[in-house]
Design a protein around this motif. Structure first.
Motif, short mmCIF file in Angstrom:
data_model
loop_
_atom_site.label_atom_id
_atom_site.label_comp_id
_atom_site.label_asym_id
_atom_site.label_seq_id
_atom_site.Cartn_x
_atom_site.Cartn_y
_atom_site.Cartn_z
N GLU A 359 0.83 -1.20 0.00
CA GLU A 359 0.00 0.00 0.00
C GLU A 359 0.87 1.25 0.00
O GLU A 359 0.74 2.12 -0.86
CB GLU A 359 -0.91 -0.01 1.22
CG GLU A 359 -1.89 1.15 1.26
CD GLU A 359 -2.85 1.06 2.43
OE1 GLU A 359 -4.00 1.50 2.29
OE2 GLU A 359 -2.44 0.54 3.49
N TYR A 360 1.77 1.35 0.98
CA TYR A 360 2.72 2.46 1.05
C TYR A 360 4.11 1.88 1.31
O TYR A 360 4.33 1.26 2.35
CB TYR A 360 2.36 3.45 2.16
CG TYR A 360 1.05 4.17 1.94
CD1 TYR A 360 0.95 5.18 1.00
CD2 TYR A 360 -0.08 3.83 2.68
CE1 TYR A 360 -0.26 5.84 0.79
CE2 TYR A 360 -1.29 4.47 2.48
CZ TYR A 360 -1.37 5.48 1.54
OH TYR A 360 -2.55 6.12 1.33
N PRO A 361 5.06 2.05 0.38
CA PRO A 361 6.38 1.43 0.56
C PRO A 361 7.26 2.15 1.58
O PRO A 361 8.26 1.60 2.01
CB PRO A 361 6.99 1.50 -0.84
CG PRO A 361 6.30 2.64 -1.50
CD PRO A 361 4.91 2.67 -0.94
N TRP A 362 6.91 3.38 1.94
CA TRP A 362 7.72 4.11 2.93
C TRP A 362 6.79 5.00 3.73
O TRP A 362 6.29 6.00 3.23
CB TRP A 362 8.80 4.93 2.24
CG TRP A 362 9.76 5.62 3.17
CD1 TRP A 362 9.55 6.00 4.46
CD2 TRP A 362 11.11 6.01 2.87
NE1 TRP A 362 10.66 6.60 4.98
CE2 TRP A 362 11.64 6.62 4.02
CE3 TRP A 362 11.91 5.92 1.73
CZ2 TRP A 362 12.94 7.14 4.07
CZ3 TRP A 362 13.19 6.42 1.78
CH2 TRP A 362 13.70 7.02 2.93
N VAL A 363 6.57 4.62 4.98
CA VAL A 363 5.79 5.43 5.91
C VAL A 363 6.72 5.82 7.05
O VAL A 363 7.26 4.96 7.74
CB VAL A 363 4.58 4.64 6.46
CG1 VAL A 363 3.78 5.51 7.42
CG2 VAL A 363 3.70 4.14 5.32
N GLU A 364 6.92 7.10 7.22
CA GLU A 364 7.81 7.57 8.28
C GLU A 364 7.00 7.88 9.52
O GLU A 364 6.07 8.70 9.49
CB GLU A 364 8.57 8.81 7.82
CG GLU A 364 9.63 9.28 8.82
CD GLU A 364 10.43 10.45 8.31
OE1 GLU A 364 10.51 11.47 9.02
OE2 GLU A 364 10.97 10.35 7.18
N VAL A 365 7.34 7.22 10.63
CA VAL A 365 6.64 7.42 11.90
C VAL A 365 7.69 7.78 12.95
O VAL A 365 8.57 6.97 13.25
CB VAL A 365 5.86 6.17 12.34
CG1 VAL A 365 5.10 6.44 13.64
CG2 VAL A 365 4.91 5.71 11.25
N ASN A 366 7.60 9.00 13.47
CA ASN A 366 8.55 9.46 14.48
C ASN A 366 10.00 9.26 14.05
O ASN A 366 10.86 8.85 14.83
CB ASN A 366 8.30 8.74 15.82
CG ASN A 366 6.95 9.09 16.42
OD1 ASN A 366 6.42 10.17 16.18
ND2 ASN A 366 6.38 8.17 17.18
N SER A 465 6.36 7.98 1.49
CA SER A 465 5.02 8.18 0.94
C SER A 465 4.17 8.98 1.91
O SER A 465 3.37 9.83 1.51
CB SER A 465 4.35 6.82 0.68
OG SER A 465 5.19 5.97 -0.04
N LEU A 466 4.32 8.69 3.21
CA LEU A 466 3.57 9.38 4.26
C LEU A 466 4.50 9.64 5.43
O LEU A 466 5.44 8.88 5.67
CB LEU A 466 2.39 8.51 4.75
CG LEU A 466 1.27 8.20 3.75
CD1 LEU A 466 0.31 7.19 4.37
CD2 LEU A 466 0.52 9.46 3.37
N ILE A 467 4.23 10.71 6.17
CA ILE A 467 5.04 11.05 7.34
C ILE A 467 4.10 11.33 8.51
O ILE A 467 3.16 12.12 8.39
CB ILE A 467 5.94 12.27 7.08
CG1 ILE A 467 6.92 11.98 5.93
CG2 ILE A 467 6.71 12.65 8.34
CD1 ILE A 467 7.80 13.16 5.56
#
Length: 497
Positions: A359-366, A465-467
């Protein structure tokens, strides 16, 4: 009069074809001064520098050619060859070849290069898979047939193949160098290093109470259930187990005493509802434990799985929850394959391309990198106390089967990720090996994707993709609103575990 590069280049091409490389080099350098964006000439200049041993200029020009014409497979092959054979950047070469075969599954040259790179990375089983694919496309491919023969030679009873002289002349020596080179050149080394660092941090998570709920329908999977319980018994956590099943299980005494197993037998007609009783169990005990786990009766959860989950979940935004991928092994008659992992939740229809399942290959969380898959089913779910309270507060945790893409047993595991107040299930990129769960029957292995393929695909993604940088949303019992649906599937039958 304005010059036309398309009229100049054929003369240079003639110099190259006739072996007049010195004149061709001089002409290409002059052409680049006037037409720096001519991709074909830029690539040819890079190849000439490569032949002269000037790999720095070769890399500069070939990378520029790929940037100018990113759809040109020939340019990408030249860049991958330079990475592999001259610069010892095997991981970067693998990324390019994976990208090529993802778009063009019958690209034999790229498949053959990948098979050799897999051997250099210590993955002979994946190399065999690529060779088999080549021979299915071109049965007459002599090099692939000979290479496949070497890979498939008799085994000596150890956990690896006997591989003799598998390197091309241009890559001799790379095997020994690759294990000593920078970790960034080989993704698996970088992942291993990150995993070891993370394990040290996880040790702070040992003093936790864990409730494990298991749904056991039928008898054929009882050996897997016992194996799973043995793993829980070895952990440093305070683990309690509730098993709801349709048959009696003969638990060893040491497991009963260590895990305080509560086995609740149900009529066989209620087999499909066992998970919903478990949701009532954890709702009833929502203030008693630090971590709650639901697991199907044939999956092996490890200490590293639990430590990893607690470490990553502790500072997550409330709407994000960590998840896992399941894997299987090839049949036991292949001893080397027992160490290879095939992801059974990355579906067969994606072929060599993981992207349809991501769905999203790179999701940045904290500040940390994760990714998410479209398939939410993982044969289990994990939730901390705060996450469980969030799920209970939603309208979807203790609810009956509601249709949709998942069956009844799949919804048992997917509902917490699809309808319980969480927007996204994410999996750590740098700690992926600790977020894999073994599906012990190995039943769906041949529909799975090699783990190396997924890692190579993800390594090729360059931007998030998302942060998410929101503070963690905490839930306490004082903030909970009574949910009229709690207990609904159990009606008046439920009196606590």
């Amino acid at each position: 009069m304005q010059m036309d590069p398309n009229k100049i280049y054929p003369g240079i091409r003639l110099l190259l074809n006739t072996g007049n490389h010195d004149a061709a080099l001089l002409s290409l350098e002059k052409m680049m001064e006037v037409f720096p964006d001519h991709a074909v000439a830029r690539k040819d200049l890079g190849m000439l520098y490569c032949n002269l041993g000037d790999f720095e200029r070769a890399l500069e020009n070939i990378e520029a050619a790929v940037e100018l014409d990113p759809e040109n497979i020939g340019f990408k092959k030249s860049l991958a060859q330079l990475y592999d054979e001259k610069l010892n950047r095997i991981g970067d070469a693998a990324k390019i070849y994976v990208e090529i075969v993802s778009r063009y599954p019958n690209e034999v040259e790229a498949l053959f290069k990948l098979s050799k790179i897999c051997v250099l990375l210590g993955k002979p089983t994946e190399a065999v898979v690529f060779c088999q694919r080549i021979l299915a496309i071109e049965p007459w491919h002599q090099e692939a047939r000979e290479f496949f023969s070497r890979l498939s030679e008799s085994k000596d009873g150890s956990s690896s193949y006997k591989i003799k002289d598998v390197s091309l002349p241009a890559t001799k020596g790379v095997i020994s160098q690759s294990t000593e080179g920078p970790a960034s050149d080989i993704p698996r080394q970088a992942l291993a290093k990150e995993g070891e660092q993370a394990k040290i941090k996880y040790r702070a998570c040992e003093n936790v109470r864990v409730l494990v709920c298991i749904a056991s329908s039928g008898v054929k999977n009882h050996p897997y259930t016992i194996r799973m319980l043995e793993e829980f018994a070895k952990m440093p956590f305070d683990v309690d187990v509730i098993v709801r099943g349709t048959e009696i299980i003969d638990y060893p005494r040491r497991l009963r005493e260590k895990l305080g197993i509560r086995h609740i037998r149900h009529p066989r007609s209620e087999g499909y509802r066992l998970t919903y009783f478990h949701r009532c169990d954890v709702t009833y005990l929502q203030d008693e434990y630090d971590l709650y786990i639901y697991n199907e009766h044939d999956q092996l959860i490890t200490r590293e799985n639990i430590e990893g989950y607690l470490f990553h979940a502790k500072d997550f935004p409330g709407e994000i929850i960590p998840g896992f991928l399941r894997y299987g092994h090839l049949p036991e008659e292949d001893p080397h394959a027992r160490s290879e992992k095939y992801l059974i939740d990355i579906f067969e229809h994606s072929g060599f391309d993981p992207s349809p399942a991501i769905e999203y290959p790179w999701v940045e969380v904290n500040g940390r990198r994760y990714f998410s898959t479209k398939n939410r089913h993982q044969g289990s779910w994990f939730m901390t106390r705060e996450q469980l309270k969030r799920a209970i507060q939603s309208d979807g945790f203790v609810a009956s089967w509601h249709g949709g893409p998942y069956g009844v047993s799949e919804q048992a595991c997917s509902d917490p990720y699809t309808q319980c107040g969480f927007d996204m299930k994410v999996i750590p990129y740098d700690d992926l090996d600790n977020f894999l769960i073994h599906h012990m029957p190995d039943r769906y292995t041949y529909t799975g994707m090699p783990l190396l393929m997924l890692k190579s695909y993800l390594a090729g993604i360059k931007e998030p993709s998302l942060i998410f940088r929101k503070p963690s949303t905490k839930f306490s019992s004082g903030n909970l609103i009574a949910n009229p649906k709690i207990g609904a599937p159990c009606r008046h039958e439920y009196n606590g575990p």
